[in-house]
Design an enzyme around this catalytic site. Structure first.
Site, PDB file in Angstrom:
ATOM      1  N   GLY A 122      47.527   7.232  65.716  1.00 58.25           N
ATOM      2  CA  GLY A 122      47.836   7.323  67.142  1.00 58.25           C
ATOM      3  C   GLY A 122      47.110   8.491  67.763  1.00 58.25           C
ATOM      4  N   GLY A 188      47.771  32.098  45.286  1.00 59.56           N
ATOM      5  CA  GLY A 188      48.855  32.197  46.263  1.00 59.56           C
ATOM      6  C   GLY A 188      50.209  32.173  45.576  1.00 59.56           C
ATOM      7  N   GLY A 190      53.096  32.284  47.150  1.00 56.12           N
ATOM      8  CA  GLY A 190      54.078  31.987  48.190  1.00 56.12           C
ATOM      9  C   GLY A 190      55.077  30.969  47.641  1.00 56.12           C
ATOM     10  N   GLY A 278      48.743  28.285  51.659  1.00 58.18           N
ATOM     11  CA  GLY A 278      49.396  28.027  52.938  1.00 58.18           C
ATOM     12  C   GLY A 278      48.939  26.719  53.558  1.00 58.18           C
ATOM     13  NE  ARG A 279      51.787  21.680  54.467  1.00 56.92           N
ATOM     14  CZ  ARG A 279      51.138  20.683  53.867  1.00 56.92           C
ATOM     15  NH1 ARG A 279      50.673  20.827  52.640  1.00 56.92           N
ATOM     16  NH2 ARG A 279      50.966  19.522  54.480  1.00 56.92           N
ATOM     17  CG  HIS A 451      88.906  30.847  40.142  1.00 55.56           C
ATOM     18  ND1 HIS A 451      87.899  31.765  39.956  1.00 55.56           N
ATOM     19  CD2 HIS A 451      89.530  30.708  38.938  1.00 55.56           C
ATOM     20  CE1 HIS A 451      87.919  32.184  38.695  1.00 55.56           C
ATOM     21  NE2 HIS A 451      88.900  31.565  38.055  1.00 55.56           N
TER      22      HIS A 451
HETATM   23  P1  FAD Z   1      54.450  16.016  57.978  1.00 58.69           P
HETATM   24  O1  FAD Z   1      55.486  15.869  56.960  1.00 58.69           O
HETATM   25  O2  FAD Z   1      53.120  16.546  57.574  1.00 58.69           O
HETATM   26  O3  FAD Z   1      54.285  14.586  58.650  1.00 58.69           O
HETATM   27  C1  FAD Z   1      53.346  14.296  59.615  1.00 58.69           C
HETATM   28  C2  FAD Z   1      53.023  12.824  59.560  1.00 58.69           C
HETATM   29  O4  FAD Z   1      52.280  12.480  60.715  1.00 58.69           O
HETATM   30  C3  FAD Z   1      52.165  12.449  58.362  1.00 58.69           C
HETATM   31  O5  FAD Z   1      52.664  11.270  57.787  1.00 58.69           O
HETATM   32  C4  FAD Z   1      50.789  12.208  58.963  1.00 58.69           C
HETATM   33  O6  FAD Z   1      50.011  11.269  58.241  1.00 58.69           O
HETATM   34  C5  FAD Z   1      51.160  11.690  60.341  1.00 58.69           C
HETATM   35  N1  FAD Z   1      50.139  11.874  61.370  1.00 58.69           N
HETATM   36  C6  FAD Z   1      49.503  13.024  61.710  1.00 58.69           C
HETATM   37  N2  FAD Z   1      48.662  12.805  62.733  1.00 58.69           N
HETATM   38  C7  FAD Z   1      48.772  11.492  63.040  1.00 58.69           C
HETATM   39  C8  FAD Z   1      48.149  10.655  64.000  1.00 58.69           C
HETATM   40  N3  FAD Z   1      47.273  11.141  64.872  1.00 58.69           N
HETATM   41  N4  FAD Z   1      48.484   9.347  64.025  1.00 58.69           N
HETATM   42  C9  FAD Z   1      49.398   8.858  63.162  1.00 58.69           C
HETATM   43  N5  FAD Z   1      50.015   9.596  62.241  1.00 58.69           N
HETATM   44  C10 FAD Z   1      49.708  10.894  62.189  1.00 58.69           C
HETATM   45  N6  FAD Z   1      59.868  22.071  53.316  1.00 58.69           N
HETATM   46  C11 FAD Z   1      61.188  22.241  53.135  1.00 58.69           C
HETATM   47  O7  FAD Z   1      61.924  22.387  54.109  1.00 58.69           O
HETATM   48  N7  FAD Z   1      61.737  22.252  51.870  1.00 58.69           N
HETATM   49  C12 FAD Z   1      60.979  22.116  50.767  1.00 58.69           C
HETATM   50  O8  FAD Z   1      61.502  22.128  49.651  1.00 58.69           O
HETATM   51  C13 FAD Z   1      59.578  21.943  50.928  1.00 58.69           C
HETATM   52  N8  FAD Z   1      58.785  21.787  49.846  1.00 58.69           N
HETATM   53  C14 FAD Z   1      57.450  21.589  50.020  1.00 58.69           C
HETATM   54  C15 FAD Z   1      56.657  21.437  48.890  1.00 58.69           C
HETATM   55  C16 FAD Z   1      55.298  21.223  49.024  1.00 58.69           C
HETATM   56  C17 FAD Z   1      54.455  21.060  47.774  1.00 58.69           C
HETATM   57  C18 FAD Z   1      54.732  21.123  50.330  1.00 58.69           C
HETATM   58  C19 FAD Z   1      53.268  20.852  50.497  1.00 58.69           C
HETATM   59  C20 FAD Z   1      55.515  21.274  51.463  1.00 58.69           C
HETATM   60  C21 FAD Z   1      56.878  21.522  51.319  1.00 58.69           C
HETATM   61  N9  FAD Z   1      57.712  21.699  52.430  1.00 58.69           N
HETATM   62  C22 FAD Z   1      59.051  21.911  52.243  1.00 58.69           C
HETATM   63  C23 FAD Z   1      57.201  21.668  53.808  1.00 58.69           C
HETATM   64  C24 FAD Z   1      57.493  20.306  54.466  1.00 58.69           C
HETATM   65  O9  FAD Z   1      56.878  19.297  53.711  1.00 58.69           O
HETATM   66  C25 FAD Z   1      56.998  20.307  55.898  1.00 58.69           C
HETATM   67  O10 FAD Z   1      57.545  21.384  56.609  1.00 58.69           O
HETATM   68  C26 FAD Z   1      57.386  19.007  56.608  1.00 58.69           C
HETATM   69  O11 FAD Z   1      56.836  17.899  55.934  1.00 58.69           O
HETATM   70  C27 FAD Z   1      56.918  19.023  58.061  1.00 58.69           C
HETATM   71  O12 FAD Z   1      57.253  17.828  58.657  1.00 58.69           O
HETATM   72  P2  FAD Z   1      56.359  17.194  59.834  1.00 58.69           P
HETATM   73  O13 FAD Z   1      56.987  15.897  60.183  1.00 58.69           O
HETATM   74  O14 FAD Z   1      56.153  18.207  60.885  1.00 58.69           O
HETATM   75  O15 FAD Z   1      54.928  16.954  59.183  1.00 58.69           O
HETATM   76  P1  AMP Z   2      52.458  30.601  51.756  1.00 64.81           P
HETATM   77  O1  AMP Z   2      51.819  30.790  53.097  1.00 64.81           O
HETATM   78  O2  AMP Z   2      53.880  31.083  51.645  1.00 64.81           O
HETATM   79  O3  AMP Z   2      52.281  29.213  51.213  1.00 64.81           O
HETATM   80  O4  AMP Z   2      51.654  31.549  50.748  1.00 64.81           O
HETATM   81  C1  AMP Z   2      50.265  31.523  50.569  1.00 64.81           C
HETATM   82  C2  AMP Z   2      49.872  32.809  49.872  1.00 64.81           C
HETATM   83  O5  AMP Z   2      48.483  32.760  49.488  1.00 64.81           O
HETATM   84  C3  AMP Z   2      50.030  34.049  50.756  1.00 64.81           C
HETATM   85  O6  AMP Z   2      50.931  34.925  50.127  1.00 64.81           O
HETATM   86  C4  AMP Z   2      48.613  34.648  50.807  1.00 64.81           C
HETATM   87  O7  AMP Z   2      48.634  36.057  50.754  1.00 64.81           O
HETATM   88  C5  AMP Z   2      47.940  34.074  49.559  1.00 64.81           C
HETATM   89  N1  AMP Z   2      46.468  34.027  49.644  1.00 64.81           N
HETATM   90  C6  AMP Z   2      45.710  33.621  50.687  1.00 64.81           C
HETATM   91  N2  AMP Z   2      44.368  33.726  50.413  1.00 64.81           N
HETATM   92  C7  AMP Z   2      44.276  34.208  49.128  1.00 64.81           C
HETATM   93  C8  AMP Z   2      43.185  34.537  48.237  1.00 64.81           C
HETATM   94  N3  AMP Z   2      41.905  34.400  48.594  1.00 64.81           N
HETATM   95  N4  AMP Z   2      43.492  35.014  47.006  1.00 64.81           N
HETATM   96  C9  AMP Z   2      44.780  35.170  46.616  1.00 64.81           C
HETATM   97  N5  AMP Z   2      45.838  34.882  47.409  1.00 64.81           N
HETATM   98  C10 AMP Z   2      45.614  34.397  48.652  1.00 64.81           C
END
Ligand code: FAD
Ligand code: AMP
Length: 475
Positions: A122, A188, A190, A278-279, A451
């Protein structure tokens, strides 16, 4: 299919699908467009969370923790199981099954709510209108009164360590390994890096984590961070702080990783490397340049406190906008916007978004850290209760960590709760509710906790804040 809707949601993750369902519950006609593609090329609703994040990671955390407990803990219980071996293919199959039933479940929920689910891409056009490209490439312009952008996020790439999907992977790739790497590097330390590192360490990998920041878990209460570091060390996670990765390349012997730390340039070789730095918000292709939607200085879709983009009737929620990148924050924003569109009152209490790290022990917190309260200058008191003093934790063979409560001295209001220990992610819910209702320490002290339960730790921490703890000496 109708081509006009009251609400079109772009994105079907934890922000988008709840927005669509609540909008439909509010009596509006709704479409939800989602373009998630799995490794096998198939489409699935549920976004990152269900397909590549929260759910698959928790499935593997659970399985790997069971392996760890069987190896390390069963003998203490008097349970003899012989050598514990791992069938990784079965473990991955179980995970895939959980993911599949969850994503299929979302389709069922959308259908049940009478939301038109549209797999495909979309893009918001001026209007607001939405260009929908179906999975077969067919395009159609849809009309909407309101559009909610819920496009989520993608992993941040590290140009010095380019992901190739094989030896060097992102967080999704690290959930899909079909063998346990002997040597695993994680860039990382994190939340995501720690969870993935824990999974593979428990399954037998030697894990080195390289973290550029000098401080461990800087966003957490530092007493909790210190305790966590101790447990991760015991597990065998080799976490190197102040270690900035500068390069990684695949060699005949695995992946050679270069990093700089206080001693200068260093290198190490691993079999697989996970980039977990990070993301970033996904914004490319989500809205046309003439749609009027803008980005903030950090590249997120710019929104106000109620997720309005500034373009009339266009909203944005979840990971693509400011705030913690968490599924529960995304969900609350989606629901809030759907209610605001329907003319109801709604808001998100951004001060009380709980954080959870699903390691062992688990880590969870809500509200202010002690460092933040200290910096605010407000007089405060602290109550701490160690799980060592909890009968239930000892019975569970999990007497690790503590519950810590921070409250204002002036009016007794609870300002923050930090838990590291068994089921911390579940226990924190009580603290979130307490803070949501501006509870005082006395409110928690007077609340009866069953408890023996782990929840007594929070009760005792509240008592300890006034030096009234019963099950642990007051300091
Ligand atoms: P997303 O889940 O990324 O969903 C977005 C959706 O939109 C996707 O399906 C994508 O394909 C679709 N999309 C994007 N642009 C378009 C477009 N133009 N047209 C159609 N579709 C589109 N969070 C927690 O709270 N607890 C956890 O334990 C946790 N564990 C995690 C572990 C990992 C390994 C990772 C990577 C993330 C984790 N997170 C966790 C973070 C969590 O996944 C995100 O915060 C959450 O998914 C965000 O939701 P969202 O709907 O904003 O985005
Ligand atoms: P989060 O944003 O919690 O998923 O954590 C990502 C982590 O990656 C942060 O703590 C950053 O400091 C770390 N990070 C980012 N770039 C680098 C790098 N080049 N080498 C090592 N750690 C990194």
């Amino acid at each position: 299919m109708s081509e006009t809707f009251d609400v079109i949601v772009i994105g079907g993750g934890p922000a988008g699908y709840p927005a669509a369902i609540r909008a439909a519950q509010n009596g509006l006609s709704v479409a939800c467009i989602d373009d998630w593609k799995n490794y096998d090329g198939t489409h699935a609703f549920g976004g990152t969370c269900l397909n590549a994040g929260c759910i698959p990671s928790k499935a593997l955390l659970e399985s790997s923790e069971l392996v760890h407990r069987a190896r390390e803990e069963f003998k203490v219980h008097g349970i003899q199981v012989g050598a514990v071996t791992v069938d990784l293919a079965q473990m991955q199959k179980r995970k895939a099954g959980i993911v599949k039933s969850s994503t299929v479940g979302i389709v069922g929920l959308l259908k049940g709510a009478k939301v038109t689910a549209l797999p495909g891409h979309g893009q918001l056009l001026a209007g607001p209108q939405v260009e929908y490209t179906a999975l077969d490439g067919q395009k159609k312009v849809l009309h909407a009164t309101h559009v909610i952008l819920a496009s989520g996020s993608t992993p941040i790439d590290l140009p010095s360590a380019p992901v190739n999907g094989k030896e060097i992977v992102d967080s999704w790739g690290a959930l899909e390994f079909d063998t346990v790497p002997k040597r695993l590097g994680v860039i990382g330390a994190g939340v995501i890096g720690l969870e993935l590192g824990s999974v593979w360490r428990r399954l037998g990998a030697e894990v080195v984590m390289l973290e550029a920041a000098p401080q461990f878990l800087p966003m957490a209460d530092q007493a909790v961070a210190k305790e966590a570091q101790k447990h991760f060390k015991k597990l065998g996670l080799d976490i190197r702080l102040g270690a900035k990765v500068t390069g990684a390349r695949v060699t005949g012997d695995g992946v050679s990783v270069n990093f700089v730390d206080s001693k200068g340039e260093q290198s190490l070789t691993v079999d697989r490397l996970v980039v977990a730095v990070g993301r970033k918000p996904r914004t490319a292709g989500v809205f046309a340049t003439d749609s009027g939607v803008t980005l903030d200085e950090r590249g997120f879709i710019a929104v106000d406190a109620e997720c309005r983009t500034g373009v009339p009737n266009v909203w944005a929620v979840g990971d693509c906008v400011r705030g913690p990148m968490l599924a529960h924050k995304a969900k609350e924003e989606g629901v809030m916007v759907a209610d605001l569109i329907a003319g109801h009152h709604s808001d998100v209490n951004y001060k009380l978004v709980p954080s959870v790290i699903y390691t062992a022990p688990e880590i969870a917190w809500v509200g202010l850290t002690e460092e933040q309260v200290q910096a605010s200058g407000r007089p405060y008191k602290v109550g701490v209760f160690p799980f060592l003093a909890s009968g239930r934790a000892r019975a569970m063979e999990a007497p690790h960590g503590f519950a810590k409560l921070i409250a204002a001295t002036d009016d007794d209001e609870i300002l923050g709760v930090h838990i590291i220990g068994p089921m911390a992610g579940e226990l924190i819910a009580e603290a979130v509710l307490a803070l949501e209702y501006s509870a005082s320490t006395e409110d928690l002290q007077r609340t009866i906790h069953a408890h023996p339960t782990l929840s007594e730790a929070l009760h005792e921490a509240a008592l300890a804040a006034d030096k009234k703890a019963i099950d642990f000496p007051n300091r």
